[in-house]
Design a protein around this motif. Sequence first.
Motif, PDB file in Angstrom:
ATOM      1  N   THR B 144       0.847  -1.189   0.000  1.00 44.15           N
ATOM      2  CA  THR B 144       0.000   0.000   0.000  1.00 44.15           C
ATOM      3  C   THR B 144       0.881   1.236   0.000  1.00 44.15           C
ATOM      4  OG1 THR B 144      -0.115   0.020   2.407  1.00 44.15           O
ATOM      5  CG2 THR B 144      -1.896  -1.111   1.247  1.00 44.15           C
ATOM      6  N   THR B 146       1.030   5.506   0.841  1.00 48.75           N
ATOM      7  CA  THR B 146       0.378   6.563   1.617  1.00 48.75           C
ATOM      8  C   THR B 146       1.016   7.905   1.286  1.00 48.75           C
ATOM      9  OG1 THR B 146      -0.032   5.023   3.433  1.00 48.75           O
ATOM     10  CG2 THR B 146      -0.156   7.369   3.959  1.00 48.75           C
ATOM     11  N   ASN B 170      -4.491   6.892   1.010  1.00 47.67           N
ATOM     12  CA  ASN B 170      -3.949   5.531   1.025  1.00 47.67           C
ATOM     13  C   ASN B 170      -4.634   4.675  -0.024  1.00 47.67           C
ATOM     14  OD1 ASN B 170      -4.234   2.550   2.231  1.00 47.67           O
ATOM     15  ND2 ASN B 170      -2.324   3.450   2.938  1.00 47.67           N
TER      16      ASN B 170
END
Lengths: 191, 199
Positions: B144, B146, B170
């Motif tokens: 992921t 961010t 995100n």
Amino acid sequence: MIFGFLLMTAKSYGQQDSYMSVQYSVSFGTGDMGDYISKTSWRGMLIEYRGYVSSKIFVGMDAGWNVFYENKDYDTYTQGTESLSGIQYRYQNQVPLLATLDYLIVTDKALKPYVGLGIGTMYSERSTDMNLYRYELNSWQFALKGEVGLLYEINYSSAVKLAVKYYNGFKTNSLGNQGYVSVNLGMAWSL
Amino acid sequence: MKKKFIFYLSIIILLGSCHPGGIEYYEDTDVVYTNYDDSFDFQSKGVYAIPDKIVKLEGDLLEGEEPAFVKEPYNTQMLNQIKSNMTALGWTKTEDPADADLVMFPAVWTNTTLYYYYDYWCWYYYYYCGGWGWGYPSVSSYTTGTLLMTLVADGDEYIDPTRVWTANINGLLSGAYNSSRVTKSIDQAFTQSPYLKTN
């Protein structure tokens, strides 16, 4: 396809017998549940047992399962100073398990309208997926059901059952009142 | 009786799972979170500063490691998007943070989660239940990304620099930089923060 199975297994239905019924359910959430998922649920089933008490009265059990799902468009959810935007995937599973009492309004014709009540419990499982996270709320709720329907004897051995039911699961600490209407169509056969 | 049981079971299976549908594309995972200090008077302010680099959080800066920065052209793309949103809300950019009412600190990081499966042979033959010693595990992972944007105030009303607005963007990374996903999410962070508007 499901209906085909129902016809295959329908054995016999008698006016003064206890009977089993299997029904396909289409459901619509109301109140808090309708706000959470406004889309119609096309995934649902119901199994019923009805025991003969008199020609007008049957008591028994209902066990159902209804799956609600809605893909919410990208939106912003605000609480206090916090805001969160994204796509939400909302799921709700309802499993009513009820003791029932049905009253047949007409008994001497092939088409038998009836009204019914149910009391018991309903398991509610609510899941909200957003990003890679799942937020879950589960609760066993005290539940009541009201029902109107029609039994139509195809022949002595089997009947078609059409019913409209309203389920209400009462508020618990983790989940508010959960109500939905379900339209059920299926077969009944005597035991 | 057995026939009826199979019949009931077949219906349950036909009805499908209890969680139908779901995420299909990487961007379906994109979320934008914002929060702010509602005691801070954004309207009376109007000047902000922003560094010309976006820091990439990895390693430990407090341990003396050198900070890493986002590579070009992604660095400039993201900074320009942030600046254009601040301008649209009435803010004027200054080069000297000492002259600014607020300083915008953007930062990015990635987080990779690995899954190891090494015991799934065990059901077949207990001899295979040894765990890691019996060969390579099956591995899968996801990453992921961010982007954090923080507005910090250090004017007379604050003893220490204080965070008055935070935006956290995100989403699941696909392996290729997708500028439209980032641009859209930066815009969304400001769209859902109308209180940032100055007079």
